[in-house]
Enzyme design. Sequence first.
Site, short mmCIF file in Angstrom:
data_model
loop_
_atom_site.label_atom_id
_atom_site.label_comp_id
_atom_site.label_asym_id
_atom_site.label_seq_id
_atom_site.Cartn_x
_atom_site.Cartn_y
_atom_site.Cartn_z
N LEU A 210 -20.96 -39.76 -2.78
CA LEU A 210 -22.20 -40.39 -2.94
C LEU A 210 -22.05 -42.00 -2.86
O LEU A 210 -22.74 -42.81 -1.97
CB LEU A 210 -23.07 -39.95 -4.12
N GLY B 169 -15.59 -46.58 -10.66
CA GLY B 169 -15.65 -44.88 -10.53
C GLY B 169 -16.21 -44.57 -9.28
O GLY B 169 -16.73 -45.45 -8.43
N ASP C 248 -27.09 -54.47 -17.61
CA ASP C 248 -26.75 -54.01 -16.20
C ASP C 248 -27.77 -53.65 -15.16
O ASP C 248 -27.72 -52.89 -14.35
CB ASP C 248 -25.52 -53.28 -15.83
P1 ATP Z 1 -21.32 -50.14 -10.10
O1 ATP Z 1 -20.24 -51.00 -10.53
O2 ATP Z 1 -21.58 -50.21 -8.60
O3 ATP Z 1 -22.60 -50.34 -10.82
P2 ATP Z 1 -20.49 -47.60 -11.48
O4 ATP Z 1 -19.18 -47.26 -11.19
O5 ATP Z 1 -20.91 -48.29 -12.58
O6 ATP Z 1 -20.94 -48.64 -10.41
P3 ATP Z 1 -23.07 -46.12 -10.96
O7 ATP Z 1 -24.03 -47.38 -11.06
O8 ATP Z 1 -23.16 -45.27 -12.08
O9 ATP Z 1 -21.42 -46.25 -11.01
O10 ATP Z 1 -23.14 -45.36 -9.65
C1 ATP Z 1 -22.98 -46.01 -8.44
C2 ATP Z 1 -23.54 -45.35 -7.54
O11 ATP Z 1 -23.66 -44.06 -7.24
C3 ATP Z 1 -25.22 -45.52 -7.74
O12 ATP Z 1 -25.71 -46.83 -7.20
C4 ATP Z 1 -25.91 -44.43 -7.05
O13 ATP Z 1 -26.03 -44.91 -5.63
C5 ATP Z 1 -24.86 -43.52 -6.98
N1 ATP Z 1 -24.98 -42.49 -7.91
C6 ATP Z 1 -24.66 -42.44 -9.31
N2 ATP Z 1 -25.04 -41.53 -10.17
C7 ATP Z 1 -26.00 -40.69 -9.32
C8 ATP Z 1 -26.60 -39.58 -9.63
N3 ATP Z 1 -26.72 -38.96 -10.80
N4 ATP Z 1 -27.40 -39.12 -8.49
C9 ATP Z 1 -27.18 -39.73 -7.29
N5 ATP Z 1 -26.63 -40.89 -7.14
C10 ATP Z 1 -26.00 -41.31 -8.04
MG MG Z 2 -24.16 -49.09 -11.17
#
Ligand code: ATP
Ligand code: MG
Length: 176
Positions: A21, A27, A141
């Site tokens: 996704l 991650g 954030d």
């Molecule tokens: P970042 O550093 O880019 O914020 P991160 O590793 O902290 O990323 P998340 O923000 O939790 O991760 O998720 C990144 C992206 O994945 C989200 O912007 C969204 O597009 C997708 N995503 C995350 N969780 C979900 C979910 N439960 N259902 C659908 N899409 C999701």
């Molecule tokens: Mg994020």
Amino acid sequence: MASENSYINRQIGNYRVVSELASGAFGRVYLAQHVLLKKRIVAIKLLHATYLGSSEERERFLQEAQFLEQLKHPYILPIIDVSIEEGLPYLVAEYAANGSLRHRIKSCSLHPLPLHETLTILIQIGQALHYAHQQKIIHRDLKPENILFNAKNEALLADFGLATSVSTVSMKHVDN
Ligand code: ATP
Ligand code: MG
């Protein structure tokens, strides 16, 4: 350890990975299906393998799961499970089928979001933040990428990877 792209079609816990996704700072997020309960479609966030040796990043990742477990609210992304696969922690959450607010803003770039829709999102995320603050958790954030929409089109506050608990940070008290 398999390369991160080869997670497609692999099984993680009780889930088979269907597709990727998104890839974030810490991650990758995958769409996955429960191997027995086929109707259960989830999102699995897996810590990047580059952080495998970093206990600090692992702790931070697992802390996100702890916050989500503590924060049960209609407008906060529901956590389903958290576990460790080949040394890599992963988080299983409800799949937000209608994408992120960032995606929504991009897809209607020629005109602003309708006012009633904007107000609904603000009210829902406002309630989620208010509830988190009552639990002494600060998100830190807040951005369109971290606001997701479920199948009912309700806003879900997500990504507590940078969140902190006010009870653990030092507070400066100033007289008057
Ligand atoms: P970042 O550093 O880019 O914020 P991160 O590793 O902290 O990323 P998340 O923000 O939790 O991760 O998720 C990144 C992206 O994945 C989200 O912007 C969204 O597009 C997708 N995503 C995350 N969780 C979900 C979910 N439960 N259902 C659908 N899409 C999701
Ligand atoms: Mg994020």
